[in-house]
Design an enzyme around this catalytic site. Structure first.
Site, PDB file in Angstrom:
ATOM      1  N   ARG A  46       0.826  -1.210   0.000  1.00 25.54           N
ATOM      2  CA  ARG A  46       0.000   0.000   0.000  1.00 25.54           C
ATOM      3  C   ARG A  46       0.861   1.260   0.000  1.00 25.54           C
ATOM      4  NH1 ARG A  46      -4.951   0.956  -0.638  1.00 25.54           N
ATOM      5  NH2 ARG A  46      -5.359  -1.292  -0.660  1.00 25.54           N
ATOM      6  N   HIS A  49       2.024   1.558  -3.541  1.00 26.58           N
ATOM      7  CA  HIS A  49       0.884   1.972  -4.354  1.00 26.58           C
ATOM      8  C   HIS A  49       0.625   3.469  -4.202  1.00 26.58           C
ATOM      9  CE1 HIS A  49      -3.557   2.610  -4.802  1.00 26.58           C
ATOM     10  NE2 HIS A  49      -3.340   1.939  -5.909  1.00 26.58           N
TER      11      HIS A  49
END
Length: 229
Positions: A46, A49
């Site tokens: 994450r 990302h």
């Protein structure tokens, strides 16, 4: 493989947009994250990302046992404290505490540091602290007896950022940090969201049943790595 978040059903299940699913598919096509333990993998992916920066796979420093305990505390309702509103804006599924608007600077004390003092007076021990902007906020937290469930220390900058994160690791507190000067509000919020988006679908094992590693290590390495000098 589908994002583990999409496999959990029930009232806390998170619906993942197809664009996000495709983004994670491309991320995994470019970087093998399958060797990471589950929560470490969630945090690493994450953060990457959020920044489109694959280097975080080797720059982040995590501890799976600490993440397990923090995950449980978070889903049990532990307070979440942030250093700036930009971090708060990125945490979409939990109310947060940010006292920056109430803080004032003074001799030897930045406004960000004072905000951390005010937040600690409000929430007490056991909170999750998410610091993505000010190194002085992280430095101030380390002077308090905060007994945090987790410190996500990812401040950014050329002055004090890397040093404050090194001090966090040296403190022995449960933490997510990174070695380099990069960081920021988006990646700090992303690290917290990784834990928040992963519902508790089964009991999280205690540390006694999940032996801790000998020391913190880079997320990108299965063994201990020395910090850059």
């Amino acid at each position: 493989m589908a994002d583990p978040e999409t496999r959990v059903t029930g009232p806390e299940a998170r619906v993942v947009h197809p664009i996000e699913q495709e983004s994670f598919r491309r991320l995994r096509a470019r970087l093998d994250t399958s060797h990471f333990p589950p929560l470490t993998r969630a945090v690493v992916e994450r953060v990457i990302h959020s920044a489109a920066d694959l280097d975080y796979a080797s720059d982040l420093v995590t501890d799976e046992v600490a993440l397990e305990k923090a995950h449980r505390a978070l889903h049990d309702g532990a307070p979440v404290v942030v250093d700036v509103e930009m971090v708060a804006a990125g945490i979409t599924r939990r109310d947060t505490v940010c006292r920056l608007k109430d803080a004032v600077s003074g001799p030897g004390l930045t406004r960000s540091a004072h905000a951390i003092r005010l937040a600690y007076e409000q929430v007490g021990p056991g909170a999750l602290w998410v610091i993505g902007c000010a190194p002085t906020a992280l430095e101030e937290l380390l002077t308090l007896d905060a007994a945090p469930a987790l410190v996500i220390g990812l401040p950014v900058g050329f002055v004090g950022a890397a040093e404050s994160k090194a001090a966090l690791r040296e403190s022995g507190l449960p933490a997510v940090s990174n070695v380099s000067e990069k960081g920021g509000s988006a990646v700090a919020a992303a690290a917290l969201n990784a834990l928040l988006y992963r519902p508790v679908s089964h009991p999280v094992p205690d540390a006694e049943s999940h032996p801790a590693p000998e020391a913190e290590s880079r997320a990108g390495s299965p063994s201990k790595s020395k910090e850059k000098s």
